[in-house]
Each structure stands twice: as structure tokens, then as C-alpha cells.
Design an enzyme around this catalytic site. Structure first.
Site, PDB file in Angstrom:
ATOM      1  N   ASP A 132      39.617  16.447  57.268  1.00 27.85           N
ATOM      2  CA  ASP A 132      38.149  16.635  56.148  1.00 27.85           C
ATOM      3  C   ASP A 132      37.625  17.282  56.854  1.00 27.85           C
ATOM      4  OD1 ASP A 132      37.172  15.946  54.080  1.00 27.85           O
ATOM      5  OD2 ASP A 132      37.802  13.585  54.391  1.00 27.85           O
ATOM      6  N   LYS A 134      33.972  17.669  58.307  1.00 25.34           N
ATOM      7  CA  LYS A 134      32.457  17.952  57.739  1.00 25.34           C
ATOM      8  C   LYS A 134      31.365  17.199  58.174  1.00 25.34           C
ATOM      9  CE  LYS A 134      33.686  14.527  53.500  1.00 25.34           C
ATOM     10  NZ  LYS A 134      33.906  14.508  52.489  1.00 25.34           N
ATOM     11  N   ASN A 137      31.818  13.427  58.249  1.00 25.56           N
ATOM     12  CA  ASN A 137      32.766  12.589  58.536  1.00 25.56           C
ATOM     13  C   ASN A 137      32.444  12.807  60.187  1.00 25.56           C
ATOM     14  OD1 ASN A 137      33.513  11.434  56.538  1.00 25.56           O
ATOM     15  ND2 ASN A 137      35.274  13.552  56.200  1.00 25.56           N
ATOM     16  N   ASP A 150      36.501   8.968  60.395  1.00 23.66           N
ATOM     17  CA  ASP A 150      37.498   9.287  58.929  1.00 23.66           C
ATOM     18  C   ASP A 150      38.332  10.427  58.922  1.00 23.66           C
ATOM     19  OD1 ASP A 150      37.418   9.022  56.562  1.00 23.66           O
ATOM     20  OD2 ASP A 150      36.213   9.933  55.123  1.00 23.66           O
ATOM     21  N   THR A 168      37.455  18.734  51.445  1.00 30.43           N
ATOM     22  CA  THR A 168      36.702  19.463  50.542  1.00 30.43           C
ATOM     23  C   THR A 168      36.174  20.549  50.202  1.00 30.43           C
ATOM     24  OG1 THR A 168      35.029  17.339  51.973  1.00 30.43           O
ATOM     25  CG2 THR A 168      33.858  18.765  50.452  1.00 30.43           C
TER      26      THR A 168
HETATM   27  P1  ADP Z   1      35.023   7.234  53.267  1.00 29.17           P
HETATM   28  O1  ADP Z   1      36.418   6.629  53.927  1.00 29.17           O
HETATM   29  O2  ADP Z   1      34.957   6.248  52.420  1.00 29.17           O
HETATM   30  O3  ADP Z   1      34.449   8.329  53.489  1.00 29.17           O
HETATM   31  P2  ADP Z   1      33.940   6.558  56.047  1.00 29.17           P
HETATM   32  O4  ADP Z   1      34.718   6.550  57.173  1.00 29.17           O
HETATM   33  O5  ADP Z   1      33.457   8.264  55.930  1.00 29.17           O
HETATM   34  O6  ADP Z   1      34.294   5.811  54.983  1.00 29.17           O
HETATM   35  O7  ADP Z   1      33.445   6.116  56.361  1.00 29.17           O
HETATM   36  C1  ADP Z   1      31.354   6.012  55.236  1.00 29.17           C
HETATM   37  C2  ADP Z   1      29.880   6.263  55.731  1.00 29.17           C
HETATM   38  O8  ADP Z   1      30.154   5.399  57.124  1.00 29.17           O
HETATM   39  C3  ADP Z   1      29.872   7.496  56.833  1.00 29.17           C
HETATM   40  O9  ADP Z   1      30.266   8.736  56.207  1.00 29.17           O
HETATM   41  C4  ADP Z   1      28.659   7.275  57.451  1.00 29.17           C
HETATM   42  O10 ADP Z   1      27.404   7.560  56.992  1.00 29.17           O
HETATM   43  C5  ADP Z   1      29.280   5.547  57.700  1.00 29.17           C
HETATM   44  N1  ADP Z   1      29.901   5.095  59.492  1.00 29.17           N
HETATM   45  C6  ADP Z   1      31.137   5.206  59.215  1.00 29.17           C
HETATM   46  N2  ADP Z   1      31.732   4.509  60.001  1.00 29.17           N
HETATM   47  C7  ADP Z   1      30.318   4.237  61.133  1.00 29.17           C
HETATM   48  C8  ADP Z   1      30.142   4.070  62.476  1.00 29.17           C
HETATM   49  N3  ADP Z   1      31.266   3.746  62.947  1.00 29.17           N
HETATM   50  N4  ADP Z   1      29.622   3.399  63.035  1.00 29.17           N
HETATM   51  C9  ADP Z   1      28.333   4.149  61.860  1.00 29.17           C
HETATM   52  N5  ADP Z   1      28.178   4.271  60.444  1.00 29.17           N
HETATM   53  C10 ADP Z   1      29.236   4.936  60.212  1.00 29.17           C
HETATM   54 MG    MG Z   2      34.297   9.739  54.901  1.00 28.95          MG
HETATM   55 MG    MG Z   3      37.804   9.229  54.166  1.00 30.94          MG
END
Ligand code: ADP
Ligand code: MG
Ligand code: MG
Length: 267
Positions: A132, A134, A137, A150, A168
Site C-alpha cells: 500500500d 503511496k 502512507n 500504515d 490504491t
Molecule cells: P489508515 O489505516 O486508516 O489509512 P493511517 O495509519 O494511514 O490510517 O493513518 C491515517 C493518517 O494519520 C495518515 O495518513 C497521517 O496523516 C496520520 N498519521 C498516522 N500516523 C502518524 C504518525 N505516526 N505521526 C503523524 N501523523 C500520523
Molecule cells: Mg493510510
Molecule cells: Mg491502513
């Protein structure tokens, strides 16, 4: 063992399909983390409970400077909490959109390409495929270093090849478009798409419909703007190969002359 009561929740950092991420502070040590909160009910409705367990299992094993660390996790009646290392500059996507012409210059792109290749190589050595990749992430730290995040779509590499369709659309490799089996070389394809998006500002097969993106991927319809250097096009071309076995290796990406030259220029 930790519980939600040990943390004070603060500012909202971002959200994805299932995760809401907040700044959080451990009450005693005042240690700051990024807390990813997921509602069990939403995970159940989305049929992704097993996927989240895999994300936890995989991400807690991976320890690498360019992979976001999962520090601990816990749950209560309604939610699952993942305490993640903070990446204070947030999504790389935001920085790409904010950059002049929505793209990074080649030295910056080379540095980031190196760091992602390095992280993916570590994943593959540990039998993990990310799947995944992109700019949403990939997170950026205060020192301008990347963290792969992610792992919700990631998988252990089994002996038999995998067929699950995920990730994606713009980053989908030809073998997945056609529903064929695939292996860890899907991440090399995605790295090619990512590198293209860094230097061009949009992914190569972007289109207004699913069908036309699919057909562009099938026909390998890639155009390179004239500002791209020869080395850059060569690297992207080496990764975006329809034949998965023909894609250049992650180690070859890390030692590619365009990558090395770009990194030397950033020093
Ligand atoms: P999902 O699995 O629902 O896509 P993500 O793990 O990608 O969730 O987290 C969603 C969003 O939160 C990310 O795209 C980023 O913007 C923010 N985010 C996630 N982890 C962090 C982190 N460790 N520090 C700062 N921002 C984060
Ligand atoms: Mg994500
Ligand atoms: Mg995810």
C-alpha cells in the site's frame, strides 16, 4: 500493560479509512506518541479485523530507521489503540502538493527514493510485502527523513504466490490489474510509481476513470516530461517493468547512479 487511561489525547494528526490519529501523551513520563484509534464496530463492518491484527503483528516486529515504529497497542470495549512513533511533519503527500509545481526536485526525490527502497528491502528480507505504498502512507520527520507507515495491507510472503487485490488504483501493478498471482516485486513497481510522482507531480497512469487507468497500466502507457534527467527516467523505467522478474532490485535502486548523485548533492 497499557490502557487508554494512561494517555492524555491531544491534537488530531490525520485520518485514513479506519484510523483516526491523535497526538497523545503518556501521563507519567510525558512521552509523546501518535495514537491511532480504530473503532471495533467499523472494523467489523468493513471486514478488516484480521487485517488490523496483521498490521499490529507485522509492524511491531519491524525495526528500521525508515519504518514507523509501533511502540505498543491495547484495546477497550469499543476501540483498538496503536501507539506509534511520531512523524511530526505528517504525510509526504501534503509536502508534495505544497511543493512548486506539486513536485520535488531530483536530488530530494533521489534521497526519498533511497530511503523507501531501504525500508522496503528490509521488509522483503523479513518476508513482508507492504502493498500500500503511496505518498499518504509515507510520513516525514522533523529531520526530513521518511517513515514508511500504515501496514494495514501488508502481508507475509508465503511460498505460494498471492492473489489478493488491494492497494490504491494508481499504484496497481499489471499483474494485480489482471488478477494474476504476485510476489514482493509489487513493491518495486509501486516504488517506480512513487518516484515518478515525486519528480512529475502526479502518478503516471492517472486518469478520470477506473477503466482507463487499468487500460493505461495494461498498455504501459507512460510519458516522461522533458525536464526529467536521463538517470531518473532510467531508474523509473527499470522499476516500471510489466514483467515482474525484470524489475531492478531494491539494492540496485539504492546504488543507482542517479540516486547516489542526488544524495551527494543534498549533503
Ligand atoms: P489508515 O489505516 O486508516 O489509512 P493511517 O495509519 O494511514 O490510517 O493513518 C491515517 C493518517 O494519520 C495518515 O495518513 C497521517 O496523516 C496520520 N498519521 C498516522 N500516523 C502518524 C504518525 N505516526 N505521526 C503523524 N501523523 C500520523
Ligand atoms: Mg493510510
Ligand atoms: Mg491502513
Amino acid at each position: 500493560d497499557w490502557s487508554p487511561r494512561d494517555f492524555e489525547m491531544g491534537a488530531h494528526l490525520g485520518r485514513g479509512k479506519f484510523g483516526r490519529v491523535y497526538l497523545a501523551r503518556e501521563r507519567h513520563s510525558h512521552y509523546l506518541v501518535a495514537m491511532k484509534v480504530m473503532f471495533k464496530e467499523e472494523l467489523r463492518k468493513g471486514c478488516v479485523q484480521r487485517q488490523v491484527l496483521r498490521e499490529i503483528e507485522i509492524q511491531s516486529r519491524l525495526k528500521h530507521p525508515h519504518i514507523l515504529r509501533l511502540l505498543t497497542w491495547f484495546h477497550d470495549e469499543s476501540r483498538i489503540y496503536l501507539a506509534l512513533e511520531i512523524a511530526s511533519e505528517g504525510e509526504l503527500f501534503k509536502h508534495l502538493r505544497g511543493a512548486p509545481n506539486h513536485r520535488f526536485d531530483e536530488p530530494r526525490s533521489a534521497k526519498y527514493t533511497y530511503q523507501v527502497a531501504n525500508a522496503l528491502n528490509y521488509c522483503h528480507l523479513n518476508n513482508v510485502i507492504h502493498r500500500d505504498l503511496k505518498p499518504e502512507n509515507i510520513l516525514l520527520t522533523s529531520t526530513d527523513d521518511l517513515k514508511l507507515a500504515d501496514f494495514g495491507w501488508s502481508a507475509h510472503t508465503p511460498n505460494n504466490k498471492r492473489r489478493t487485490l488491494c492497494g490504491t488504483l494508481d499504484y496497481l501493478p499489471p499483474e494485480m490489474v489482471d488478477g494474476n498471482s504476485y510476489d514482493d516485486s509489487v513493491d518495486q513497481w509501486c516504488l517506480g510509481i512513487l518516484c515518478y510522482e515525486f519528480v512529475v507531480g502526479c502518478p503516471p497512469f492517472e486518469s478520470n476513470s477506473t477503466e482507463s487507468t487499468y487500460s493505461k497500466i495494461r498498455r504501459m502507457e507512460i510519458s516522461y516530461p522533458s525536464h526529467l534527467s536521463k538517470g531518473c527516467k532510467e531508474l523509473i523505467g527499470g522499476l516500471l517493468r510489466k514483467e515482474s522478474k525484470g524489475r531492478i532490485t531494491l539494492v540496485d535502486v539504492m546504488t543507482h547512479y542517479w540516486v547516489k548523485a542526488g544524495m551527494a548533492e543534498r549533503e
